[in-house]
Design a protein around this motif. Structure first.
Motif, mmCIF file in Angstrom:
data_model
loop_
_atom_site.group_PDB
_atom_site.id
_atom_site.type_symbol
_atom_site.label_atom_id
_atom_site.label_comp_id
_atom_site.label_asym_id
_atom_site.label_seq_id
_atom_site.Cartn_x
_atom_site.Cartn_y
_atom_site.Cartn_z
ATOM 1 N N ALA A 103 19.961 23.271 27.152
ATOM 2 C CA ALA A 103 18.554 23.209 26.722
ATOM 3 C C ALA A 103 17.666 22.614 27.790
ATOM 4 C CB ALA A 103 18.454 22.377 25.438
ATOM 5 N N ALA A 104 18.238 21.799 28.668
ATOM 6 C CA ALA A 104 17.454 21.139 29.715
ATOM 7 C C ALA A 104 17.236 22.024 30.930
ATOM 8 C CB ALA A 104 18.135 19.848 30.137
ATOM 9 N N GLN A 105 17.903 23.128 30.986
ATOM 10 C CA GLN A 105 17.804 24.013 32.176
ATOM 11 C C GLN A 105 16.670 25.028 32.024
ATOM 12 O OE1 GLN A 105 21.756 25.645 32.478
ATOM 13 N NE2 GLN A 105 22.609 23.747 33.292
ATOM 14 N N VAL B 230 18.877 20.895 19.286
ATOM 15 C CA VAL B 230 18.378 20.000 20.338
ATOM 16 C C VAL B 230 16.886 19.749 20.165
ATOM 17 C CG1 VAL B 230 18.173 19.606 22.822
ATOM 18 C CG2 VAL B 230 20.142 20.866 21.921
ATOM 19 N N GLY B 231 16.547 18.495 19.899
ATOM 20 C CA GLY B 231 15.149 18.118 19.742
ATOM 21 C C GLY B 231 14.527 18.513 18.412
ATOM 22 N N GLY C 144 18.630 15.297 26.436
ATOM 23 C CA GLY C 144 18.978 14.452 27.573
ATOM 24 C C GLY C 144 20.042 13.411 27.304
ATOM 25 N N SER C 145 20.518 13.294 26.075
ATOM 26 C CA SER C 145 21.532 12.269 25.786
ATOM 27 C C SER C 145 22.897 12.676 26.316
ATOM 28 C CB SER C 145 21.620 12.012 24.278
ATOM 29 O OG SER C 145 21.974 13.187 23.567
ATOM 30 N N ASN C 146 23.598 11.705 26.893
ATOM 31 C CA ASN C 146 24.945 11.940 27.428
ATOM 32 C C ASN C 146 25.675 10.601 27.516
ATOM 33 O OD1 ASN C 146 27.247 12.831 28.661
ATOM 34 N ND2 ASN C 146 26.293 13.395 30.598
ATOM 35 N N PRO C 147 26.618 10.335 26.627
ATOM 36 C CA PRO C 147 27.166 11.236 25.606
ATOM 37 C C PRO C 147 26.125 11.609 24.563
ATOM 38 C CG PRO C 147 27.963 9.005 25.278
ATOM 39 C CD PRO C 147 27.249 8.993 26.598
ATOM 40 N N ALA D 206 31.780 17.186 22.816
ATOM 41 C CA ALA D 206 31.799 17.931 24.085
ATOM 42 C C ALA D 206 30.990 19.221 23.960
ATOM 43 C CB ALA D 206 33.241 18.241 24.492
ATOM 44 N N TRP D 207 31.125 19.905 22.839
ATOM 45 C CA TRP D 207 30.350 21.126 22.582
ATOM 46 C C TRP D 207 28.858 20.799 22.510
ATOM 47 C CZ3 TRP D 207 27.907 22.088 17.654
ATOM 48 C CH2 TRP D 207 27.347 23.364 17.532
ATOM 49 N N ALA D 208 28.494 19.735 21.801
ATOM 50 C CA ALA D 208 27.103 19.339 21.679
ATOM 51 C C ALA D 208 26.505 18.964 23.034
ATOM 52 C CB ALA D 208 26.992 18.141 20.731
ATOM 53 N N GLU D 209 27.295 18.322 23.884
ATOM 54 C CA GLU D 209 26.824 17.980 25.228
ATOM 55 C C GLU D 209 26.478 19.229 26.019
ATOM 56 O OE1 GLU D 209 28.495 15.826 29.285
ATOM 57 O OE2 GLU D 209 29.327 15.247 27.337
ATOM 58 N N GLY D 210 27.283 20.270 25.827
ATOM 59 C CA GLY D 210 26.992 21.542 26.497
ATOM 60 C C GLY D 210 25.668 22.144 26.025
ATOM 61 N N LEU D 211 25.379 22.023 24.726
ATOM 62 C CA LEU D 211 24.106 22.534 24.189
ATOM 63 C C LEU D 211 22.924 21.760 24.754
ATOM 64 C CD1 LEU D 211 24.967 23.039 20.391
ATOM 65 C CD2 LEU D 211 24.956 24.762 22.213
ATOM 66 N N ILE D 212 23.069 20.441 24.853
ATOM 67 C CA ILE D 212 21.997 19.611 25.385
ATOM 68 C C ILE D 212 21.745 19.925 26.864
ATOM 69 C CG2 ILE D 212 21.368 17.220 25.950
ATOM 70 C CD1 ILE D 212 22.967 16.374 23.432
ATOM 71 N N THR D 213 22.816 20.102 27.611
ATOM 72 C CA THR D 213 22.686 20.432 29.048
ATOM 73 C C THR D 213 22.003 21.790 29.203
ATOM 74 O OG1 THR D 213 24.670 19.155 29.578
ATOM 75 C CG2 THR D 213 23.944 20.805 31.183
#
Length: 206
Positions: free
Chosen positions: A204-206, A127-128, A150-153, A195-202
């Protein structure tokens, strides 16, 4: 005889007059057989309208289930992303093996500086993070990041490398000439990796 007729005529007219008056009274009083059904029909119609309104209200209540539909559509991992199709397993089985995208001297010339070993730090490596350098034998130097924050998807070089035909740099992954993969990922596998990558991005933003 004429006298007898004249004598009974006034009596007949008196009886007829009394009968006529009685009929008039009954007519003014009204007959249940003629007035009440009309009134009942009007009342029944009004009741029908009220019932229709009640049915409409019931239908409106069904709309109240929409919030439940909304909760069903909130994110989550697709139902078929289990077992070998789970995103991290797809990466591990097709990308993170010796001679490909893992750390270590055996993969130094083939990983392009990208370590896809799935562990607690995988998100910090994707991520990033921009693509590797020329010194790391990367064919995608200066491109990336692998996953856009922050990308989604999810978007980024990692997604482009597994979906692009051709990708923006190098060849499509997984490498089908390698010892493990002989064909590109299936559409289901791509969906699960996303879907797995989206979880990593989410995360990382927390």
């Amino acid at each position: 005889m004429n006298r007898r007729v004249h004598r009974y005529v006034p009596g007949w007219f008196g009886f007829a007059g009394a009968a006529g008056a009685l009929c008039s009274v009954l007519a003014l009083a009204g007959c249940p057989g003629t007035l009440d059904p009309s009134l009942l029909k009007m009342e029944t119609g009004a009741g029908g309208n009220t019932a229709t309104g009640g049915a409409s209200g019931g239908t409106g209540g069904t709309g109240g289930t929409n919030p439940t539909g909304g909760s069903n559509g909130t994110g989550g991992v697709p139902a078929n992303c289990t077992g070998g199709n789970e995103g991290s397993m797809v990466i591990t089985n097709n990308c993170a093996y010796s001679g490909c995208h893992i750390a270590g001297p055996g993969s130094a010339d083939s990983s392009g500086g990208l370590d896809l070993t799935v562990n607690a730090t995988i998100g910090s490596r994707l991520v990033g993070v921009a693509a590797g350098t020329a010194a790391e034998a990367s064919l995608c130097t200066g491109m990336g990041p692998y996953l856009n924050p922050g990308s989604n998807p999810p978007t980024g070089l990692l997604i482009e490398k597994i979906t692009g035909t051709p990708p923006p740099c190098g060849v499509q992954m997984p490498w089908t000439q390698g010892p493990i993969s002989t064909s590109p990922l299936t559409s289901t596998q791509v969906t699960c990796v996303e879907a797995w990558a989206e979880g990593l991005i989410t995360a990382a933003a927390q």
